[in-house]
Design an enzyme around this catalytic site. Structure first.
Site, mmCIF file in Angstrom:
data_model
loop_
_atom_site.group_PDB
_atom_site.id
_atom_site.type_symbol
_atom_site.label_atom_id
_atom_site.label_comp_id
_atom_site.label_asym_id
_atom_site.label_seq_id
_atom_site.Cartn_x
_atom_site.Cartn_y
_atom_site.Cartn_z
ATOM 1 N N SER A 1 3.256 -2.509 10.478
ATOM 2 C CA SER A 1 4.980 -2.370 10.430
ATOM 3 C C SER A 1 5.452 -3.588 10.137
ATOM 4 O O SER A 1 6.349 -4.164 10.641
ATOM 5 C CB SER A 1 5.095 -1.861 12.168
ATOM 6 O OG SER A 1 4.794 -0.640 12.381
ATOM 7 N N GLY B 1 2.691 2.010 10.802
ATOM 8 C CA GLY B 1 3.377 3.136 10.523
ATOM 9 C C GLY B 1 4.207 3.352 12.007
ATOM 10 O O GLY B 1 5.150 4.477 11.785
ATOM 11 N N HIS C 1 -9.588 1.020 5.007
ATOM 12 C CA HIS C 1 -8.185 1.251 5.573
ATOM 13 C C HIS C 1 -8.598 2.178 6.701
ATOM 14 O O HIS C 1 -9.285 3.025 6.862
ATOM 15 C CB HIS C 1 -7.328 1.716 4.738
ATOM 16 C CG HIS C 1 -5.903 1.749 5.378
ATOM 17 N ND1 HIS C 1 -5.410 2.603 6.115
ATOM 18 C CD2 HIS C 1 -4.981 0.918 5.049
ATOM 19 C CE1 HIS C 1 -4.218 2.383 6.496
ATOM 20 N NE2 HIS C 1 -3.770 1.332 5.667
ATOM 21 N N ASN D 1 0.931 -1.348 0.105
ATOM 22 C CA ASN D 1 0.074 -0.024 -0.008
ATOM 23 C C ASN D 1 0.928 1.196 -0.125
ATOM 24 O O ASN D 1 1.473 1.556 1.020
ATOM 25 C CB ASN D 1 -0.944 -0.109 1.249
ATOM 26 C CG ASN D 1 -1.810 1.223 1.317
ATOM 27 O OD1 ASN D 1 -1.781 2.053 0.344
ATOM 28 N ND2 ASN D 1 -2.353 1.453 2.494
ATOM 29 N N TRP D 2 1.037 1.786 -1.162
ATOM 30 C CA TRP D 2 2.010 3.019 -1.219
ATOM 31 C C TRP D 2 1.230 4.271 -0.725
ATOM 32 O O TRP D 2 2.067 5.389 -0.566
ATOM 33 C CB TRP D 2 2.288 3.359 -2.809
ATOM 34 C CG TRP D 2 3.084 2.160 -3.429
ATOM 35 C CD1 TRP D 2 3.672 1.041 -2.822
ATOM 36 C CD2 TRP D 2 3.730 2.051 -4.851
ATOM 37 N NE1 TRP D 2 4.494 0.408 -3.770
ATOM 38 C CE2 TRP D 2 4.441 1.061 -4.838
ATOM 39 C CE3 TRP D 2 3.628 3.181 -5.731
ATOM 40 C CZ2 TRP D 2 4.857 1.014 -6.119
ATOM 41 C CZ3 TRP D 2 3.920 2.687 -7.246
ATOM 42 C CH2 TRP D 2 4.704 1.603 -7.306
ATOM 43 N N LYS D 3 0.044 4.244 -0.389
ATOM 44 C CA LYS D 3 -0.609 5.274 0.179
ATOM 45 C C LYS D 3 -0.480 6.590 -0.678
ATOM 46 O O LYS D 3 -0.275 6.698 -1.825
ATOM 47 C CB LYS D 3 -0.006 5.755 1.751
ATOM 48 C CG LYS D 3 -0.258 4.484 2.541
ATOM 49 C CD LYS D 3 0.144 4.690 4.171
ATOM 50 C CE LYS D 3 0.065 3.317 4.869
ATOM 51 N NZ LYS D 3 0.018 3.382 6.143
ATOM 52 N N GLU E 1 -6.728 4.457 7.977
ATOM 53 C CA GLU E 1 -6.742 5.826 7.914
ATOM 54 C C GLU E 1 -7.987 6.571 7.063
ATOM 55 O O GLU E 1 -8.099 7.818 7.335
ATOM 56 C CB GLU E 1 -5.482 6.042 6.909
ATOM 57 C CG GLU E 1 -4.104 6.006 7.774
ATOM 58 C CD GLU E 1 -2.881 5.304 6.746
ATOM 59 O OE1 GLU E 1 -2.757 5.496 5.834
ATOM 60 O OE2 GLU E 1 -2.057 4.897 7.718
ATOM 61 N N GLY F 1 2.814 -1.374 4.195
ATOM 62 C CA GLY F 1 2.782 0.123 3.776
ATOM 63 C C GLY F 1 4.186 0.566 3.550
ATOM 64 O O GLY F 1 4.859 0.378 2.667
ATOM 65 N N GLY F 2 4.781 1.075 4.646
ATOM 66 C CA GLY F 2 6.170 1.807 4.654
ATOM 67 C C GLY F 2 7.120 0.876 3.808
ATOM 68 O O GLY F 2 7.876 1.311 2.837
ATOM 69 N N GLU G 1 -5.441 -5.274 10.527
ATOM 70 C CA GLU G 1 -4.441 -4.088 10.848
ATOM 71 C C GLU G 1 -4.533 -3.496 12.208
ATOM 72 O O GLU G 1 -5.480 -2.367 12.193
ATOM 73 C CB GLU G 1 -4.385 -3.123 9.839
ATOM 74 C CG GLU G 1 -4.057 -3.829 8.468
ATOM 75 C CD GLU G 1 -3.579 -2.723 7.311
ATOM 76 O OE1 GLU G 1 -2.399 -2.997 6.902
ATOM 77 O OE2 GLU G 1 -4.210 -1.722 7.213
#
Ligand code: PEP
Length: 260
Positions: A215, A176, A100, A12-14, A102, A236-237, A170
């Site tokens: 993470s 993150g 998600h 997930n590149w956000k 976010e 993600g990251g 999640e």
């Protein structure tokens, strides 16, 4: 019961990656996947919408599926700024994240809306990756299982099948932050999700993939991916670094030997 599902590693590149950086990252992942060859693992990357169509075409000949990070629950019409699931499909997208944390936090999305978005995705023939997970205060209050049970019931539509739906557990506090639950804690929640899916969807519920997200990185993926009922990861990251993402893909467990 169904056999162990093939793992899925989804990046997930956000809201990261302008054009040249995104194309470079996708190229690095695609080239790195070549030698990985026949290892049974499905791979998806979910870039920002601005890159989805171009990456869909660019990666069409590879095993990488291009996903989206959100969609409208509606089919079409006067909804400025929104993008329908059908438009995503038309642009070459194969799966779509919904719910998600976010989006739940930034846009007040609730289970009813997430369910409607998931139904919109399924109606196009794409795969829905439906996210659920507790906040830190909910975990501290011992409410994790109750929260996840409620979100799963509310967010997953009746149309869910093992071929069109993926659940991503999640924990919000792990996203993150560099913090993760223990392997036992991950196993407990995934076991509960599996039991709930099996109760509701029978054979399909036994085989719907349940990803862990929060993470995941090149150092912890090997162990997390071997927890029972963890069928891959939403990353993600670490998905913004081709080497880290490829290492996570390589860390997926080998399938069980037939008959063993
Ligand atoms: C995510 O946002 O879905 C996620 C898992 O992020 P990270 O891996 O950076 O925690």
């Amino acid at each position: 019961m169904a056999g162990t599902p093939i793992p899925l590693i989804a990046g997930n590149w956000k809201m990261n990656m302008v054009h040249s950086k995104g194309m470079g990252l996708a190229t690095g992942i695609a080239e790195g996947l070549d030698p990985i060859g026949m290892i049974p693992v499905d791979v998806a990357i979910c870039p920002p919408l601005t890159l989805a169509a171009e990456l869909g075409a660019f990666l069409a000949a590879t095993r990488i599926v291009v996903g989206a990070q959100d969609c409208s629950p509606l089919e079409e019409g006067a909804h400025t700024g929104d993008v329908s699931a059908n438009m995503l499909k038309n642009a070459g997208v194969g799966c779509c994240i919904v719910g998600h944390s976010e989006r739940r936090a930034d846009h007040g999305e609730d289970d009813i809306l997430v369910n409607a978005k998931a139904r919109a995705v399924l109606a196009t023939g794409m795969t829905a990756i439906i996210c659920i997970g507790e906040t830190e205060s909910q975990r501290d209050a011992g409410e994790t299982i109750d929260v996840v049970t409620k979100q799963l019931a509310g967010s997953v539509p009746d149309e869910a099948l093992n071929t069109n739906t993926v659940i991503a557990y999640e924990p919000v506090w792990a996203i993150g932050t560099g913090k993760t639950p223990t392997l036992e804690e991950i196993g407990e929640v995934h076991g509960k999700i599996r039991a709930l899916l099996y109760d509701r969807f029978d054979y399909d519920g036994a085989a719907i993939r349940i990803l862990y997200g929060g993470s995941v990185n090149a150092d912890n993926a090997h162990d997390i991916l071997r927890v029972e009922n963890v069928n891959g990861a939403l990353v993600g990251g670490a998905s913004l670094d081709s080497e880290a993402f490829l290492k996570i893909i390589r860390d997926c467990p080998a399938p069980p030997i037939p008959g063993s």
